[in-house]
Design an enzyme around this catalytic site. Structure first.
Site, PDB file in Angstrom:
ATOM      1  CB  ALA A 177       2.623 -11.085  16.181  1.00  0.00           C
ATOM      2  N   GLY A 230       0.783  -6.382  13.961  1.00  0.00           N
ATOM      3  CA  GLY A 230       0.588  -7.212  12.781  1.00  0.00           C
ATOM      4  C   GLY A 230      -0.795  -7.076  12.185  1.00  0.00           C
ATOM      5  CD  GLU A 250       3.751  -4.826  10.343  1.00  0.00           C
ATOM      6  OE1 GLU A 250       4.311  -5.366   9.382  1.00  0.00           O
ATOM      7  OE2 GLU A 250       4.257  -4.729  11.467  1.00  0.00           O
TER       8      GLU A 250
END
Length: 153
Positions: free
Chosen positions: A59, A102, A105
């Site tokens: 992120a 992220g 992910e």
């Protein structure tokens, strides 16, 4: 493509100076691109990769640091991430370099991960006392098993 053959849709995350950090704008573009390719009859699968030395470094912390908790909570910041898992065509993460937080992910949201010899996966947010926010802990266990996941988290 020759008749009967399907093409591959290629999406390249293109913020190399920020190690392809997943800002709100980049993730919105990614969702739009995957949904567009998903709706195209001539596309059989989708490859997601990153430009430069990272797949995605997670992120966008700079962007997140400017937000108040109440704003993040109200807009359910990571809710749109689930839209990636609704794509029906096979998605392949082509990981070269860093896939952190992220980014890790996002790779795990894909159906297949192709990793180069210099790919590095991790969930560094745990060092900040933050749990992976977009289902990463559950996907990690499914991807690599409980013991390896416990080592990483």
């Amino acid at each position: 493509a020759p008749r009967g053959h399907l093409s591959v849709g290629l999406i390249e995350l293109n913020r190399p100076k920020a190690l392809n950090a997943l800002s709100d704008a980049l993730f919105s573009d990614l969702i739009h691109a995957t949904e567009t390719l998903n709706g195209m009859d001539g596309i059989g699968s989708i490859v997601i990769t990153g430009k430069g030395k990272a797949f995605a470094a997670g992120a966008d912390i700079q962007e997140m640091s400017e937000k108040e908790f109440s704003d993040v909570y109200k807009q359910n910041m990571f809710a749109q991430w689930a839209d990636i898992t609704k794509i029906s065509k096979p998605m392949i993460a082509a990981v070269n370099g860093f896939a952190l937080g992220g980014g890790c992910e996002l790779a795990m949201m894909c159906d297949i991960i192709l990793a180069s010899s210099n790919a590095k996966f991790g969930q560094p947010e745990i060092n900040l006392g933050i749990i992976p926010g977009a289902g990463g802990t559950q996907r990690l266990v499914r991807s690599i098993g409980k013991s390896k996941a416990m080592e990483m988290v």
